[in-house]
Design an enzyme around this catalytic site. Structure first.
Site, PDB file in Angstrom:
ATOM      1  N   TYR A 198       0.846  -1.208   0.000  1.00  0.00           N
ATOM      2  CA  TYR A 198       0.000   0.000   0.000  1.00  0.00           C
ATOM      3  C   TYR A 198       0.876   1.251   0.000  1.00  0.00           C
ATOM      4  CZ  TYR A 198      -3.741   3.181   1.604  1.00  0.00           C
ATOM      5  OH  TYR A 198      -4.644   4.208   1.727  1.00  0.00           O
ATOM      6  N   LYS A 205       0.744   4.010  -2.946  1.00  0.00           N
ATOM      7  CA  LYS A 205       0.301   5.385  -2.691  1.00  0.00           C
ATOM      8  C   LYS A 205       1.453   6.384  -2.881  1.00  0.00           C
ATOM      9  CE  LYS A 205      -4.082   4.772  -1.729  1.00  0.00           C
ATOM     10  NZ  LYS A 205      -5.088   5.024  -2.782  1.00  0.00           N
TER      11      LYS A 205
HETATM   12  N1  LIG Z   1     -10.333   5.784   4.951  1.00  0.00           N
HETATM   13  C1  LIG Z   1      -9.093   6.172   5.200  1.00  0.00           C
HETATM   14  O1  LIG Z   1      -8.684   6.326   6.352  1.00  0.00           O
HETATM   15  C2  LIG Z   1      -8.145   6.457   4.064  1.00  0.00           C
HETATM   16  C3  LIG Z   1      -6.916   7.040   4.371  1.00  0.00           C
HETATM   17  C4  LIG Z   1      -6.027   7.313   3.347  1.00  0.00           C
HETATM   18  C5  LIG Z   1      -6.354   7.017   2.035  1.00  0.00           C
HETATM   19  N2  LIG Z   1      -7.547   6.442   1.757  1.00  0.00           N
HETATM   20  C6  LIG Z   1      -7.833   6.134   0.345  1.00  0.00           C
HETATM   21  O2  LIG Z   1      -9.089   6.693  -0.024  1.00  0.00           O
HETATM   22  C7  LIG Z   1      -9.727   5.840  -0.985  1.00  0.00           C
HETATM   23  C8  LIG Z   1     -11.109   5.438  -0.471  1.00  0.00           C
HETATM   24  O3  LIG Z   1     -10.988   4.845   0.796  1.00  0.00           O
HETATM   25  P1  LIG Z   1     -12.233   4.276   1.630  1.00  0.00           P
HETATM   26  O4  LIG Z   1     -11.787   4.221   3.044  1.00  0.00           O
HETATM   27  O5  LIG Z   1     -13.465   5.005   1.264  1.00  0.00           O
HETATM   28  O6  LIG Z   1     -12.264   2.772   1.066  1.00  0.00           O
HETATM   29  P2  LIG Z   1     -13.493   1.789   0.772  1.00  0.00           P
HETATM   30  O7  LIG Z   1     -12.931   0.411   0.816  1.00  0.00           O
HETATM   31  O8  LIG Z   1     -14.650   2.120   1.655  1.00  0.00           O
HETATM   32  O9  LIG Z   1     -13.892   2.170  -0.726  1.00  0.00           O
HETATM   33  C9  LIG Z   1     -13.134   1.771  -1.824  1.00  0.00           C
HETATM   34  C10 LIG Z   1     -14.098   1.386  -2.927  1.00  0.00           C
HETATM   35  O10 LIG Z   1     -13.319   1.024  -4.079  1.00  0.00           O
HETATM   36  C11 LIG Z   1     -13.986  -0.079  -4.690  1.00  0.00           C
HETATM   37  N3  LIG Z   1     -13.023  -0.809  -5.520  1.00  0.00           N
HETATM   38  C12 LIG Z   1     -12.105  -1.717  -5.104  1.00  0.00           C
HETATM   39  N4  LIG Z   1     -11.436  -2.200  -6.159  1.00  0.00           N
HETATM   40  C13 LIG Z   1     -11.934  -1.587  -7.269  1.00  0.00           C
HETATM   41  C14 LIG Z   1     -11.640  -1.677  -8.649  1.00  0.00           C
HETATM   42  N5  LIG Z   1     -10.699  -2.513  -9.097  1.00  0.00           N
HETATM   43  N6  LIG Z   1     -12.342  -0.895  -9.507  1.00  0.00           N
HETATM   44  C15 LIG Z   1     -13.313  -0.057  -9.049  1.00  0.00           C
HETATM   45  N7  LIG Z   1     -13.634   0.053  -7.739  1.00  0.00           N
HETATM   46  C16 LIG Z   1     -12.956  -0.704  -6.861  1.00  0.00           C
HETATM   47  C17 LIG Z   1     -14.531  -0.896  -3.542  1.00  0.00           C
HETATM   48  O11 LIG Z   1     -15.577  -1.770  -3.956  1.00  0.00           O
HETATM   49  C18 LIG Z   1     -15.004   0.193  -2.584  1.00  0.00           C
HETATM   50  O12 LIG Z   1     -16.355   0.535  -2.810  1.00  0.00           O
HETATM   51  C19 LIG Z   1      -8.793   4.651  -1.206  1.00  0.00           C
HETATM   52  O13 LIG Z   1      -7.971   4.907  -2.329  1.00  0.00           O
HETATM   53  C20 LIG Z   1      -7.957   4.643   0.069  1.00  0.00           C
HETATM   54  O14 LIG Z   1      -6.705   4.039  -0.093  1.00  0.00           O
HETATM   55  C21 LIG Z   1      -8.457   6.148   2.738  1.00  0.00           C
END
Ligand SMILES: NC(=O)c1ccc[n+]([C@@H]2O[C@H](COP(=O)([O-])OP(=O)(O)OC[C@H]3O[C@@H](n4cnc5c(N)ncnc54)[C@H](O)[C@@H]3O)[C@@H](O)[C@H]2O)c1
Length: 256
Positions: A157, A161
């Site tokens: 990851y 990122k």
């Molecule tokens: N929540 C956090 O604390 C956090 C922190 C830093 C970065 N992020 C980043 O923010 C983004 C969203 O995070 P989140 O917490 O809402 O995650 P989440 O898991 O709730 O949502 C991610 C979504 O992406 C979809 N997905 C997975 N693989 C896919 C693909 N191949 N094609 C299309 N869709 C796909 C999943 O079905 C899911 O609905 C991610 O990139 C994550 O790495 C989140």
């Protein structure tokens, strides 16, 4: 008048979590939002709810699959005629192990493919459709885990990122002349759904949670809307002169 009136925005991985929050905030600002996910049932449900108040549509597909991405963009252009905003949100650690010795090749490929290759494929399709028009906005989702080393973040990851940031800066140089801005949001820990809730509140001890809070100058976790507000800003004309930058939305936990 909304800040994104008449703009067409694709938000990947937006069946729930941060993606759906971003889509909702963009729709409130007048954008026509197109949701995408691999989870068809969830994305349809989310779009139906949005459609009660806003203009919303969806395209199903895996962002790491070139044929899917090509089809998705063809569908968008067929239905809307153009696209102005791309949010590369699909990603995460995708239930893979964090520690080097436990990571199988398939785990590495999955995390790199969705987070990084997906960002490349959709950006390539987006630039193809926008560079001859009036430009556009690409917003790529990195993470505090791509900004600084933390044992909480998985090895694959962190690599993906970090790659998203380098890719975005390089692309910003290339496509600025077409009026395309490329920027990155690097969220800290956000309780974006049940999985993150379980991870933070059930899998950590109270002591570990206090440790996290003590590292955050603003002393609380961020909310989904903190990320969505940043995305709306980067998608709007207000960020006209900003490109190749990383917006850290983490309460000051990491200062770039
Ligand atoms: N929540 C956090 O604390 C956090 C922190 C830093 C970065 N992020 C980043 O923010 C983004 C969203 O995070 P989140 O917490 O809402 O995650 P989440 O898991 O709730 O949502 C991610 C979504 O992406 C979809 N997905 C997975 N693989 C896919 C693909 N191949 N094609 C299309 N869709 C796909 C999943 O079905 C899911 O609905 C991610 O990139 C994550 O790495 C989140």
């Amino acid at each position: 008048m909304g800040r994104l009136e008449n703009k067409v925005a694709l938000i990947t991985g937006s069946a729930g979590g941060l993606g759906l929050e971003i889509a909702t905030h963009m729709a409130k600002q007048g954008a026509k939002v197109i949701l995408n996910d691999v989870n068809e049932d969830l994305v349809k449900q989310a779009v139906m709810e949005l459609q009660t108040e806003y203009e919303a549509d969806y395209v199903i597909g895996d962002v790491s699959n070139k044929d899917d991405v090509t089809r998705m963009f063809n569908q968008i252009i067929e239905r809307f005629g153009e696209i102005h905003i791309l949010v590369n949100n699909a990603g995460g650690s995708l239930h893979t192990p964090r520690v080097l010795g436990e990571i199988e090749e398939e785990h590495w490929d999955k995390v790199l493919n969705v987070n990084l290759k997906g960002t490349f494929l959709t950006s390539q399709a987006f630039v193809k459709h926008t560079k001859e028009k009036s430009g556009g906005k690409i917003i790529n989702m990195s993470s505090i885990g791509g900004r600084t080393a933390s044992l909480v973040t998985g090895v694959a990851y962190a690599a993906a990122k970090g790659g998203v940031i380098s890719f975005s800066r390089r692309l910003a140089k290339e496509v600025g002349r077409f009026g395309i801005n490329v920027n990155v949001i690097a969220p800290g820990l956000i309780i974006s759904g049940e999985r993150m809730h379980h991870l933070f509140f059930e899998e950590n001890t109270e002591e570990q949670r206090q440790q996290v809070y003590s590292e955050i100058p603003l002393q609380s976790l961020g909310e989904k809307e903190d990320i969505a507000n940043a995305a709306v800003f980067l998608a709007s004309d207000e960020s006209r002169y900003i490109t190749g930058t990383v917006l850290d939305v983490n309460g000051g936990r990491f200062m770039g």
